[in-house]
Design a protein around this motif. Structure first.
Motif, PDB file in Angstrom:
ATOM      1  N   GLU A 116       0.830  -1.209   0.000  1.00 41.06           N
ATOM      2  CA  GLU A 116       0.000   0.000   0.000  1.00 41.06           C
ATOM      3  C   GLU A 116       0.866   1.261   0.000  1.00 41.06           C
ATOM      4  O   GLU A 116       1.926   1.311   0.645  1.00 41.06           O
ATOM      5  CB  GLU A 116      -0.926  -0.002   1.221  1.00 41.06           C
ATOM      6  N   LEU A 117       0.402   2.257  -0.738  1.00 38.13           N
ATOM      7  CA  LEU A 117       1.079   3.561  -0.754  1.00 38.13           C
ATOM      8  C   LEU A 117       0.851   4.251   0.579  1.00 38.13           C
ATOM      9  O   LEU A 117      -0.270   4.309   1.093  1.00 38.13           O
ATOM     10  CB  LEU A 117       0.524   4.424  -1.887  1.00 38.13           C
ATOM     11  N   SER A 118       1.918   4.801   1.125  1.00 37.87           N
ATOM     12  CA  SER A 118       1.808   5.517   2.388  1.00 37.87           C
ATOM     13  C   SER A 118       2.605   6.824   2.309  1.00 37.87           C
ATOM     14  O   SER A 118       3.786   6.807   1.920  1.00 37.87           O
ATOM     15  CB  SER A 118       2.342   4.650   3.536  1.00 37.87           C
ATOM     16  N   PRO A 119       1.987   7.961   2.638  1.00 38.88           N
ATOM     17  CA  PRO A 119       0.591   8.125   3.071  1.00 38.88           C
ATOM     18  C   PRO A 119      -0.353   8.118   1.872  1.00 38.88           C
ATOM     19  O   PRO A 119       0.094   8.082   0.720  1.00 38.88           O
ATOM     20  CB  PRO A 119       0.626   9.508   3.740  1.00 38.88           C
ATOM     21  N   PRO A 120      -1.681   8.190   2.113  1.00 37.63           N
ATOM     22  CA  PRO A 120      -2.636   8.269   0.993  1.00 37.63           C
ATOM     23  C   PRO A 120      -2.349   9.485   0.118  1.00 37.63           C
ATOM     24  O   PRO A 120      -1.729  10.463   0.550  1.00 37.63           O
ATOM     25  CB  PRO A 120      -3.988   8.380   1.697  1.00 37.63           C
ATOM     26  N   PHE A 121      -2.840   9.432  -1.113  1.00 36.06           N
ATOM     27  CA  PHE A 121      -2.556  10.507  -2.074  1.00 36.06           C
ATOM     28  C   PHE A 121      -3.793  11.375  -2.277  1.00 36.06           C
ATOM     29  O   PHE A 121      -4.917  10.867  -2.383  1.00 36.06           O
ATOM     30  CB  PHE A 121      -2.138   9.914  -3.422  1.00 36.06           C
ATOM     31  N   ASN A 122      -3.573  12.686  -2.347  1.00 36.06           N
ATOM     32  CA  ASN A 122      -4.620  13.648  -2.702  1.00 36.06           C
ATOM     33  C   ASN A 122      -4.109  14.458  -3.884  1.00 36.06           C
ATOM     34  O   ASN A 122      -2.981  14.960  -3.862  1.00 36.06           O
ATOM     35  CB  ASN A 122      -4.938  14.576  -1.528  1.00 36.06           C
ATOM     36  N   ARG A 123      -4.939  14.581  -4.913  1.00 36.15           N
ATOM     37  CA  ARG A 123      -4.458  15.246  -6.136  1.00 36.15           C
ATOM     38  C   ARG A 123      -4.131  16.718  -5.921  1.00 36.15           C
ATOM     39  O   ARG A 123      -3.505  17.350  -6.779  1.00 36.15           O
ATOM     40  CB  ARG A 123      -5.482  15.100  -7.261  1.00 36.15           C
ATOM     41  N   ARG A 124      -4.553  17.277  -4.802  1.00 32.92           N
ATOM     42  CA  ARG A 124      -4.149  18.650  -4.493  1.00 32.92           C
ATOM     43  C   ARG A 124      -2.650  18.746  -4.207  1.00 32.92           C
ATOM     44  O   ARG A 124      -2.097  19.852  -4.168  1.00 32.92           O
ATOM     45  CB  ARG A 124      -4.938  19.165  -3.290  1.00 32.92           C
ATOM     46  N   ASP A 125      -2.029  17.617  -3.999  1.00 33.63           N
ATOM     47  CA  ASP A 125      -0.582  17.611  -3.744  1.00 33.63           C
ATOM     48  C   ASP A 125       0.229  17.610  -5.034  1.00 33.63           C
ATOM     49  O   ASP A 125       1.451  17.478  -4.988  1.00 33.63           O
ATOM     50  CB  ASP A 125      -0.212  16.377  -2.913  1.00 33.63           C
ATOM     51  N   THR A 126      -0.424  17.742  -6.160  1.00 32.02           N
ATOM     52  CA  THR A 126       0.294  17.760  -7.431  1.00 32.02           C
ATOM     53  C   THR A 126       1.245  18.953  -7.501  1.00 32.02           C
ATOM     54  O   THR A 126       1.031  19.991  -6.855  1.00 32.02           O
ATOM     55  CB  THR A 126      -0.696  17.805  -8.607  1.00 32.02           C
ATOM     56  N   VAL A 127       2.284  18.823  -8.279  1.00 40.34           N
ATOM     57  CA  VAL A 127       3.255  19.899  -8.483  1.00 40.34           C
ATOM     58  C   VAL A 127       2.924  20.599  -9.794  1.00 40.34           C
ATOM     59  O   VAL A 127       2.859  19.955 -10.850  1.00 40.34           O
ATOM     60  CB  VAL A 127       4.692  19.347  -8.526  1.00 40.34           C
ATOM     61  N   LEU A 128       2.695  21.905  -9.741  1.00 39.08           N
ATOM     62  CA  LEU A 128       2.366  22.673 -10.945  1.00 39.08           C
ATOM     63  C   LEU A 128       3.622  23.305 -11.525  1.00 39.08           C
ATOM     64  O   LEU A 128       4.389  23.967 -10.813  1.00 39.08           O
ATOM     65  CB  LEU A 128       1.333  23.758 -10.626  1.00 39.08           C
ATOM     66  N   MET A 129       3.809  23.125 -12.809  1.00 36.86           N
ATOM     67  CA  MET A 129       4.934  23.728 -13.517  1.00 36.86           C
ATOM     68  C   MET A 129       4.455  24.989 -14.237  1.00 36.86           C
ATOM     69  O   MET A 129       3.264  25.144 -14.549  1.00 36.86           O
ATOM     70  CB  MET A 129       5.512  22.748 -14.533  1.00 36.86           C
ATOM     71  N   ALA A 130       5.373  25.907 -14.503  1.00 35.92           N
ATOM     72  CA  ALA A 130       5.022  27.105 -15.281  1.00 35.92           C
ATOM     73  C   ALA A 130       4.505  26.684 -16.656  1.00 35.92           C
ATOM     74  O   ALA A 130       5.080  25.803 -17.297  1.00 35.92           O
ATOM     75  CB  ALA A 130       6.235  28.013 -15.434  1.00 35.92           C
ATOM     76  N   PRO A 131       3.391  27.262 -17.125  1.00 40.99           N
ATOM     77  CA  PRO A 131       2.817  26.826 -18.402  1.00 40.99           C
ATOM     78  C   PRO A 131       3.707  27.183 -19.588  1.00 40.99           C
ATOM     79  O   PRO A 131       4.495  28.130 -19.533  1.00 40.99           O
ATOM     80  CB  PRO A 131       1.485  27.589 -18.458  1.00 40.99           C
ATOM     81  N   GLU A 132       3.554  26.400 -20.663  1.00 43.52           N
ATOM     82  CA  GLU A 132       4.258  26.692 -21.916  1.00 43.52           C
ATOM     83  C   GLU A 132       3.448  27.734 -22.685  1.00 43.52           C
ATOM     84  O   GLU A 132       2.336  27.464 -23.119  1.00 43.52           O
ATOM     85  CB  GLU A 132       4.415  25.413 -22.741  1.00 43.52           C
ATOM     86  N   MET A 133       4.009  28.927 -22.874  1.00 41.31           N
ATOM     87  CA  MET A 133       3.268  30.069 -23.413  1.00 41.31           C
ATOM     88  C   MET A 133       3.921  30.584 -24.688  1.00 41.31           C
ATOM     89  O   MET A 133       5.149  30.669 -24.785  1.00 41.31           O
ATOM     90  CB  MET A 133       3.194  31.189 -22.366  1.00 41.31           C
TER      91      MET A 133
END
Length: 297
Positions: A116-133
């Motif tokens: 089992e993955l520990s701790p549980p995962f929440n998608r709010r923990d994603t890492v946001l990268m600067a957008p390609e503009m």
């Protein structure tokens, strides 16, 4: 007696089978990599002898499964009996709740315990990268284009005239739009743009590098102005020529034909026959006087 012997033999076989099945070790180093709302579960390859390819299966359990499905684990559809040591769960983890995740290995008829993955995962923990503009000027407008934006995100685009950043305007754009149009900008001015991705007030990426472009105006604006000025000059010259020609070549009789004077209506005609009533005494005093000139010598 015979029945007892058969039961013992069956127990020994089942025990041996259970020991055989449980000899496969569980996967290790289970982790989640989540960047720009793309969630990928990873684990280390199984270090065990296997005569066939080792296959892996993944299950998840979110708030819905816990509350509504009584704690049921759900198979990740795209991650059942796969030979890879990674699994894309982007479309499976569809809410902002905590998710329990586990993975197991299988070699032929052998199955390992779940890890089992520990701790549980929440998608709010994603890492946001600067957008390609990418920023381009089209006429008097800016086209700001983005690629590979995260799902459910909003891009905050900041635009300002060079040298006047305090008067910048912020344009929020949903990720599915991909292209932002900023119209009616000042021709000849230079505008700068930067952007960042936002999921909520707490989660946002770093800003892009600032990109500045000049507004050249509409492609046909110069042609239209030149044409308008040329037409105006030609029309004015034609009118002046017509007036000058009429003044030089128009004879009185001919001009009367073209410049016909309409008579005034009777209500506007002056009445010069004015008679002033006089009394008899005033009439006698107003006898005509005849003046004769003296003969010249």
């Amino acid at each position: 007696m015979m029945m007892v012997m058969m039961v013992k033999m069956m127990m020994v076989v089942l025990l041996d089978f259970t020991n055989y099945v449980s000899t496969l070790p569980a996967p290790s180093s289970v982790s989640m990599k989540s960047v720009d709302m793309k969630h990928e579960l990873k684990w280390s390859p199984l270090q065990a002898a296997c005569s066939t390819a080792v296959l892996y299966s993944v299950q998840f359990q979110g708030e819905f499964e816990l509350m509504v499905l009584n704690g049921r684990w759900v198979d990740a559809p795209e991650c059942q009996l796969i030979p890879h040591t990674h699994c894309d769960l982007t479309f499976d983890l569809g809410s902002d709740s905590d998710y329990n995740l586990h993975v197991r290995a299988q070699c032929g008829s052998q199955r390992s315990p779940w890890t089992e993955l520990s701790p549980p995962f929440n998608r709010r923990d994603t890492v946001l990268m600067a957008p390609e503009m990418t920023v381009t000027a089209v006429g008097d407008a800016l086209h700001v284009t983005f690629a590979k934006l995260p799902l459910t995100a909003v891009v905050r685009v900041t635009v300002w005239k060079r040298g006047d950043e305090l008067q910048a305007t912020v344009y929020p754009m949903p990720a599915e739009q991909e292209v932002l149009l900023v119209p009616a900008l000042q021709e000849g001015a230079e505008y700068c743009v930067r952007a960042r991705t936002v999921l909520d007030t707490r989660i946002h990426s770093s800003s892009t590098d600032t990109e500045c472009v000049s507004i050249a105006g509409r492609p046909d604006a110069a042609w239209k102005r030149t044409t308008a000025v040329t037409v105006t000059v030609v029309v004015m010259a034609a009118l002046l020529f017509a007036v000058f020609w009429a003044a030089v070549h128009c004879r009185p009789h001919g001009c009367q034909t073209y410049l016909h004077k309409e008579p005034l209506p009777r209500s506007l005609e002056p009445d010069w026959d004015i008679q002033i009533p006089m009394s008899p005494e005033e009439a006698e005093l107003c006898e005509p006087i005849h003046v004769s000139s003296a003969p010249s010598h």
